[in-house]
Design an enzyme around this catalytic site. Sequence first.
Site, mmCIF file in Angstrom:
data_model
loop_
_atom_site.group_PDB
_atom_site.id
_atom_site.type_symbol
_atom_site.label_atom_id
_atom_site.label_comp_id
_atom_site.label_asym_id
_atom_site.label_seq_id
_atom_site.Cartn_x
_atom_site.Cartn_y
_atom_site.Cartn_z
ATOM 1 N N ASP A 144 0.679 -9.609 -5.002
ATOM 2 C CA ASP A 144 1.929 -8.861 -4.787
ATOM 3 C C ASP A 144 1.794 -7.483 -5.435
ATOM 4 O O ASP A 144 2.703 -7.007 -6.124
ATOM 5 C CB ASP A 144 3.138 -9.620 -5.347
ATOM 6 C CG ASP A 144 4.471 -9.036 -4.852
ATOM 7 O OD1 ASP A 144 4.439 -8.102 -4.030
ATOM 8 O OD2 ASP A 144 5.530 -9.516 -5.305
ATOM 9 N N ASN A 171 7.630 -2.932 3.959
ATOM 10 C CA ASN A 171 8.766 -2.220 3.367
ATOM 11 C C ASN A 171 8.359 -0.825 2.898
ATOM 12 O O ASN A 171 8.398 -0.478 1.723
ATOM 13 C CB ASN A 171 9.399 -3.021 2.227
ATOM 14 C CG ASN A 171 8.419 -3.433 1.148
ATOM 15 O OD1 ASN A 171 7.210 -3.490 1.372
ATOM 16 N ND2 ASN A 171 8.941 -3.706 -0.036
ATOM 17 N N LEU A 227 0.817 -1.210 0.000
ATOM 18 C CA LEU A 227 0.000 0.000 0.000
ATOM 19 C C LEU A 227 0.855 1.265 0.000
ATOM 20 O O LEU A 227 0.335 2.363 -0.144
ATOM 21 C CB LEU A 227 -0.954 0.004 1.192
ATOM 22 C CG LEU A 227 -1.995 -1.120 1.200
ATOM 23 C CD1 LEU A 227 -2.901 -1.013 2.424
ATOM 24 C CD2 LEU A 227 -2.822 -1.124 -0.077
ATOM 25 N N ARG A 228 2.164 1.104 0.204
ATOM 26 C CA ARG A 228 3.173 2.157 0.057
ATOM 27 C C ARG A 228 3.153 3.248 1.133
ATOM 28 O O ARG A 228 4.105 4.017 1.234
ATOM 29 C CB ARG A 228 3.064 2.825 -1.311
ATOM 30 C CG ARG A 228 3.252 1.884 -2.492
ATOM 31 C CD ARG A 228 4.596 1.195 -2.488
ATOM 32 N NE ARG A 228 4.889 0.505 -3.748
ATOM 33 C CZ ARG A 228 5.780 -0.469 -3.863
ATOM 34 N NH1 ARG A 228 6.444 -0.879 -2.786
ATOM 35 N NH2 ARG A 228 6.006 -1.042 -5.026
#
Length: 469
Positions: free
Chosen positions: A306, A94, A63-64
């Site tokens: 992904d 990440n 989802l950043r």
Amino acid sequence: MALLLKNAHVIDPQVGLNETADILVRDGKIVEIGQNLAMEKGVERDLGGKIVVPGLVDIHVHLREPGYELKEDIASGTRAAAHGGFTAVCCMPNTKPVIDNAVGVEYVKARAAAVGKCRVHVAGSCSQGLKGDTLSEMGDMVAHGAVAFTDDGRGVQGAGMMRRVMDYAAQFDRVVMSHCQDEDLVGAGQVNEGVVSTRLGMLGWPAEGEEIQIARDIAICRLTGCPLHIQHLTTARGLDLVRAAKAEGLPVTCEVTPHHLFLTEDAIGDDYNTFLKVNPPLRTAEDAAALVEGVKDGTVDAIVTDHAPHTLAEKELGFLEAPNGIIGLECAYGVCHKVLVDGGFISDERLIELMSVGPAELMGHVPTDVAALVEDYAEPAPTGDDPDGVIAGESDAQPQREGVNRLLDLSRVDDADNVDLVVLNAAEEWTVDPEQFHSKARNTPFGGWQVTGRPLATIIGSQLMFSRL
């Protein structure tokens, strides 16, 4: 609000439900499943020819947020998920900063509660900053709701470190999801090592760089007893390793992506299309065929996207400089249904297992009374609490069983207003058009594909989050 879904083909693999029925939802709770149902007032939809299933669940998305909101954020990513029929996602850690402590977990949960369009569950990192040398604050993250641990994007490089991770995760009854990539062997590899890397003149990413760590982590699973989940598995030999571990009785599971199932290294041509650049890379046709066999025979436990959004400017860089990753939340069901179901490889029920029930179970919420639920459903008045991703019904004969007949979310919150469903038109033919996506990103290799099977409505809790009905 009352909602009556008429003439729906209801599929729920966990309770053996596969029949045409009416579904009455009132105030976010399924109150009855049966034939010729009626209600005094509310919204009625005729779903003749449509499928109603437990909401799809994707346990591997990026989802950043925080840090990379230009690519995607929780609002846009969950909107894309709901548009694709997903009622719950598990986001990877990440981000920037890395989700390696309770503050990160709480931030994502708070943002999801404020702007999310589906349920968001958080995976914490295994190591601080994804550096692979110091344990993250695992216990604190569990206390604040982390459902799993992974250093996705890099993977834990040291065997000793991976043992510490799994020893700790086992104490908290959490699964470790492993990104298997031996960086010392893979190096700066860009595409699968072999004929195509030679033809393109690019550094190869050998299959052994994945398989070595799969074998290592299975051995550490045997040593520690910690549940192990292999992320985005891509090779035939890797699948054989998982198959053998399952036969041994080890708590090992795996996932595959649509792009590794249906695309191969041969798709990368002289145009060096960066929408085909992923990590791990697209493998051989033989590997892809083996993965499909793993889907058929039950070795594969989940299909995930992904979902990895990037800006168009990043993907317009040269192949060497462009980042890895593609998006897939909004077309995954259609692509999988077209190739796997219409292609005769698996049934609709099996696809729902792979995209809904299986992923929910992998997060550690395996129902202990599935057999009882199946037996109860066959009776006039079912009993018992529903597990994740289960549709069932209650009758007027036993109104006291208020906990029956609801679909619980992935975290199994004891809330009577949790109904997570998706309405699907398995026969609808459509063209994947990234310009119509709700995600901020457009980096999908499936643009222009003619697919069959499309979400029509996504119901999360008591809310209709998306509808084309």
